[in-house]
Design an enzyme around this catalytic site. Sequence first.
Site, PDB file in Angstrom:
ATOM      1  N   GLY A  14       0.806  -1.216   0.000  1.00 42.64           N
ATOM      2  CA  GLY A  14       0.000   0.000   0.000  1.00 42.64           C
ATOM      3  C   GLY A  14       0.835   1.259   0.000  1.00 42.64           C
ATOM      4  CB  ALA A  15       4.328   1.789  -0.779  1.00 38.37           C
ATOM      5  CB  SER A  16       0.471   3.749  -4.610  1.00 35.14           C
ATOM      6  OG  SER A  16      -0.773   3.401  -4.043  1.00 35.14           O
ATOM      7  N   GLY A  18      -0.485   8.043   0.858  1.00 33.30           N
ATOM      8  CA  GLY A  18      -0.759   8.081   2.287  1.00 33.30           C
ATOM      9  C   GLY A  18       0.419   7.721   3.174  1.00 33.30           C
ATOM     10  CB  ILE A  19       0.475   5.914   6.415  1.00 35.24           C
ATOM     11  CG1 ILE A  19      -0.381   6.899   7.236  1.00 35.24           C
ATOM     12  CG2 ILE A  19       1.533   5.267   7.315  1.00 35.24           C
ATOM     13  CD1 ILE A  19      -1.212   6.246   8.319  1.00 35.24           C
ATOM     14  CE  LYS A  39      -6.636  -4.062  -5.877  1.00 40.17           C
ATOM     15  NZ  LYS A  39      -8.044  -4.199  -5.398  1.00 40.17           N
ATOM     16  CE1 TYR A 165     -10.464  -0.718   9.357  1.00 43.52           C
ATOM     17  CE2 TYR A 165     -10.953   0.485  11.378  1.00 43.52           C
ATOM     18  CZ  TYR A 165     -10.125   0.249  10.296  1.00 43.52           C
ATOM     19  OH  TYR A 165      -8.964   0.963  10.156  1.00 43.52           O
ATOM     20  CE  LYS A 169      -5.992  -1.513  10.931  1.00 40.23           C
ATOM     21  NZ  LYS A 169      -5.105  -1.360   9.733  1.00 40.23           N
TER      22      LYS A 169
END
Length: 272
Positions: A14-16, A18-19, A39, A165, A169
Amino acid sequence: MAASLNGKTILITGASRGIGLEIALRAARDGANIVVAAKTAEPNPKLEGTIHSAAEEIRKAGGQALPLVLDVRDDDAIAATVAEAAETFGGIDVLINNASAINLSKTPDLPMKRFDLMHQINVRGTFAMTQACYPHLARAENPHVLVLSPPLNMVPQWFGDHCGYTMSKFGMSMCVLGMAEEFRSKGIGVNALWPATLIYTAAMNLVGADPSTCRSPRIVADAAYEILTRDAADCTGNFFLDEEVLGAAGIRDFSDYAMTPGAALQKDLFVL
């Protein structure tokens, strides 16, 4: 440990944006090798950033970047991503399990396909990525696994507000609890990191958060950096909040991280 990630290979899901992207940019300033595993390969009108735009930013910041399309629900894609990362950079030193799905619907209103999505990405994705990276981490010097998940505060409120959710988490955090103990003898540090206040990202856009109540993702990135430059053998099994990590590093003033200077900040979910 020397406070540098120079030459380290860091795989971030998920590095594309935000955090995940902020963590990548912080490490890139040291000259780290970043595997941008996400993705989004083509621009999305609803979500800013792609693996390619992230890779360009990382290179401009001083790091090396390998952008790879990855859906953490796909076991074959995970294996291929990990193999290409290790072949390209000669190993993997750090895994950051950042990819996550969010849906805050109450139980009667949560479609099961959304429930499944959260559990497949959040829990299964974290487990599968860590499993796949383990052989490389076990050979690395100062190997870390960092999971963007909350403290295991078993407070009924969190389950009552958004049970599906919360389960997903906390499942990520249970991976931290178990794997930290399991990998202790290998010297692999496994820790969770969570923001004390809301962080303004694309995910917050989707749930309608007010930007003025949020901090920038930079605070989480700076906290992650502090963790990843610690001795992994002595830093494992922790459920860190970003403020606590930075406070231990001598930082007391967090005002620069606020999206709106002087505005009242909102605590993040799962923070007491």
